[in-house]
Write a protein that holds these residues in place. Structure first.
Motif, mmCIF file in Angstrom:
data_model
loop_
_atom_site.group_PDB
_atom_site.id
_atom_site.type_symbol
_atom_site.label_atom_id
_atom_site.label_comp_id
_atom_site.label_asym_id
_atom_site.label_seq_id
_atom_site.Cartn_x
_atom_site.Cartn_y
_atom_site.Cartn_z
ATOM 1 N N THR A 1 62.850 110.302 120.285
ATOM 2 C CA THR A 1 62.420 109.643 121.511
ATOM 3 C C THR A 1 63.038 108.256 121.584
ATOM 4 O O THR A 1 63.066 107.523 120.605
ATOM 5 C CB THR A 1 60.886 109.528 121.533
ATOM 6 N N ASP A 2 63.517 107.906 122.764
ATOM 7 C CA ASP A 2 64.100 106.586 123.002
ATOM 8 C C ASP A 2 63.015 105.531 122.777
ATOM 9 O O ASP A 2 61.953 105.583 123.399
ATOM 10 C CB ASP A 2 64.609 106.517 124.448
ATOM 11 N N PRO A 3 63.257 104.565 121.893
ATOM 12 C CA PRO A 3 62.241 103.542 121.611
ATOM 13 C C PRO A 3 61.857 102.718 122.844
ATOM 14 O O PRO A 3 60.737 102.252 122.964
ATOM 15 C CB PRO A 3 62.871 102.661 120.539
ATOM 16 N N ARG A 4 62.795 102.554 123.778
ATOM 17 C CA ARG A 4 62.479 101.815 125.013
ATOM 18 C C ARG A 4 61.437 102.565 125.831
ATOM 19 O O ARG A 4 60.579 101.952 126.465
ATOM 20 C CB ARG A 4 63.736 101.598 125.847
ATOM 21 N N LEU A 5 61.489 103.891 125.770
ATOM 22 C CA LEU A 5 60.529 104.721 126.496
ATOM 23 C C LEU A 5 59.136 104.566 125.888
ATOM 24 O O LEU A 5 58.149 104.429 126.607
ATOM 25 C CB LEU A 5 60.983 106.179 126.465
ATOM 26 N N THR B 1 52.876 104.222 124.327
ATOM 27 C CA THR B 1 52.446 105.299 123.444
ATOM 28 C C THR B 1 53.581 106.307 123.296
ATOM 29 O O THR B 1 54.576 106.251 124.017
ATOM 30 C CB THR B 1 51.184 105.998 123.990
ATOM 31 N N GLU B 2 53.418 107.206 122.393
ATOM 32 C CA GLU B 2 54.406 108.278 122.210
ATOM 33 C C GLU B 2 54.335 109.211 123.420
ATOM 34 O O GLU B 2 53.252 109.645 123.811
ATOM 35 C CB GLU B 2 54.078 109.038 120.922
ATOM 36 N N PRO B 3 55.472 109.505 124.049
ATOM 37 C CA PRO B 3 55.443 110.387 125.226
ATOM 38 C C PRO B 3 55.140 111.833 124.838
ATOM 39 O O PRO B 3 55.267 112.207 123.665
ATOM 40 C CB PRO B 3 56.849 110.254 125.806
ATOM 41 N N PRO B 4 54.774 112.650 125.808
ATOM 42 C CA PRO B 4 54.519 114.067 125.531
ATOM 43 C C PRO B 4 55.768 114.754 124.985
ATOM 44 O O PRO B 4 56.892 114.288 125.183
ATOM 45 C CB PRO B 4 54.143 114.653 126.891
ATOM 46 N N ALA B 5 55.566 115.866 124.332
ATOM 47 C CA ALA B 5 56.672 116.615 123.725
ATOM 48 C C ALA B 5 57.730 117.009 124.761
ATOM 49 O O ALA B 5 58.918 117.036 124.459
ATOM 50 C CB ALA B 5 56.143 117.842 123.008
ATOM 51 N N SER B 6 57.295 117.293 125.966
ATOM 52 C CA SER B 6 58.250 117.700 127.006
ATOM 53 C C SER B 6 59.221 116.566 127.342
ATOM 54 O O SER B 6 60.393 116.815 127.624
ATOM 55 C CB SER B 6 57.509 118.151 128.268
ATOM 56 N N ILE B 7 58.753 115.330 127.289
ATOM 57 C CA ILE B 7 59.631 114.178 127.534
ATOM 58 C C ILE B 7 60.528 113.952 126.322
ATOM 59 O O ILE B 7 61.722 113.667 126.466
ATOM 60 C CB ILE B 7 58.808 112.910 127.827
ATOM 61 N N ALA B 8 59.965 114.093 125.137
ATOM 62 C CA ALA B 8 60.747 113.907 123.914
ATOM 63 C C ALA B 8 61.846 114.959 123.796
ATOM 64 O O ALA B 8 62.866 114.732 123.133
ATOM 65 C CB ALA B 8 59.838 113.964 122.696
ATOM 66 N N ALA B 9 61.662 116.095 124.448
ATOM 67 C CA ALA B 9 62.647 117.171 124.389
ATOM 68 C C ALA B 9 63.846 116.920 125.307
ATOM 69 O O ALA B 9 64.852 117.627 125.219
ATOM 70 C CB ALA B 9 61.992 118.500 124.750
ATOM 71 N N LEU B 10 63.753 115.927 126.179
ATOM 72 C CA LEU B 10 64.874 115.614 127.072
ATOM 73 C C LEU B 10 66.057 115.085 126.274
ATOM 74 O O LEU B 10 65.890 114.513 125.194
ATOM 75 C CB LEU B 10 64.451 114.565 128.098
ATOM 76 N N SER B 11 67.227 115.240 126.837
ATOM 77 C CA SER B 11 68.424 114.706 126.182
ATOM 78 C C SER B 11 68.369 113.177 126.159
ATOM 79 O O SER B 11 67.601 112.560 126.913
ATOM 80 C CB SER B 11 69.681 115.159 126.931
ATOM 81 N N ASP B 12 69.177 112.569 125.330
ATOM 82 C CA ASP B 12 69.214 111.107 125.235
ATOM 83 C C ASP B 12 69.580 110.481 126.581
ATOM 84 O O ASP B 12 69.019 109.464 126.976
ATOM 85 C CB ASP B 12 70.202 110.662 124.160
ATOM 86 N N ALA B 13 70.513 111.105 127.285
ATOM 87 C CA ALA B 13 70.937 110.586 128.588
ATOM 88 C C ALA B 13 69.796 110.662 129.596
ATOM 89 O O ALA B 13 69.584 109.727 130.379
ATOM 90 C CB ALA B 13 72.144 111.362 129.102
ATOM 91 N N ASP B 14 69.067 111.766 129.588
ATOM 92 C CA ASP B 14 67.939 111.907 130.508
ATOM 93 C C ASP B 14 66.816 110.933 130.173
ATOM 94 O O ASP B 14 66.168 110.390 131.064
ATOM 95 C CB ASP B 14 67.409 113.343 130.504
ATOM 96 N N GLN B 15 66.587 110.701 128.892
ATOM 97 C CA GLN B 15 65.566 109.723 128.498
ATOM 98 C C GLN B 15 65.979 108.318 128.935
ATOM 99 O O GLN B 15 65.146 107.548 129.408
ATOM 100 C CB GLN B 15 65.331 109.763 126.988
ATOM 101 N N ALA B 16 67.251 108.003 128.799
ATOM 102 C CA ALA B 16 67.747 106.694 129.223
ATOM 103 C C ALA B 16 67.579 106.531 130.737
ATOM 104 O O ALA B 16 67.187 105.462 131.219
ATOM 105 C CB ALA B 16 69.213 106.519 128.829
ATOM 106 N N LEU B 17 67.852 107.600 131.486
ATOM 107 C CA LEU B 17 67.667 107.565 132.935
ATOM 108 C C LEU B 17 66.188 107.383 133.278
ATOM 109 O O LEU B 17 65.836 106.614 134.174
ATOM 110 C CB LEU B 17 68.207 108.846 133.568
ATOM 111 N N LEU B 18 65.319 108.060 132.556
ATOM 112 C CA LEU B 18 63.879 107.931 132.767
ATOM 113 C C LEU B 18 63.419 106.493 132.505
ATOM 114 O O LEU B 18 62.596 105.950 133.236
ATOM 115 C CB LEU B 18 63.119 108.921 131.878
ATOM 116 N N VAL B 19 63.964 105.875 131.480
ATOM 117 C CA VAL B 19 63.643 104.469 131.185
ATOM 118 C C VAL B 19 64.032 103.599 132.374
ATOM 119 O O VAL B 19 63.253 102.733 132.808
ATOM 120 C CB VAL B 19 64.355 103.995 129.895
#
Length: 70
Positions: free
Chosen positions: A3-7, A13-31
């Protein structure tokens, strides 16, 4: 996936597993999306507060503002 530490920091808090399963690029976009939404929300709230305060008579505005904001 990790999980992206910025997220984690943004959510507080720690995001749900479904968010943690996203690719690094998608997590960065979500941030970016969450950070942008929070900035817009903050701006909108400040503008709304200022607009509402304009309806308060000038002599008591300072007192009302201090009461509402602490």
């Amino acid at each position: 996936m990790s999980t992206d530490p910025r997220l984690i920091e943004l959510l507080g808090t720690e995001p749900p597993a479904s968010i943690a399963a996203l690719s690094d690029a998608d997590q960065a976009l979500l941030v970016q999306v969450i950070a942008g939404a929070r900035k817009k929300q903050s701006r909108d709230l400040a503008e709304s507060f200022d607009a509402a305060l304009r309806h308060v008579p000038f002599p008591v505005r300072g007192l009302v503002k201090k009461t509402l904001l602490g």
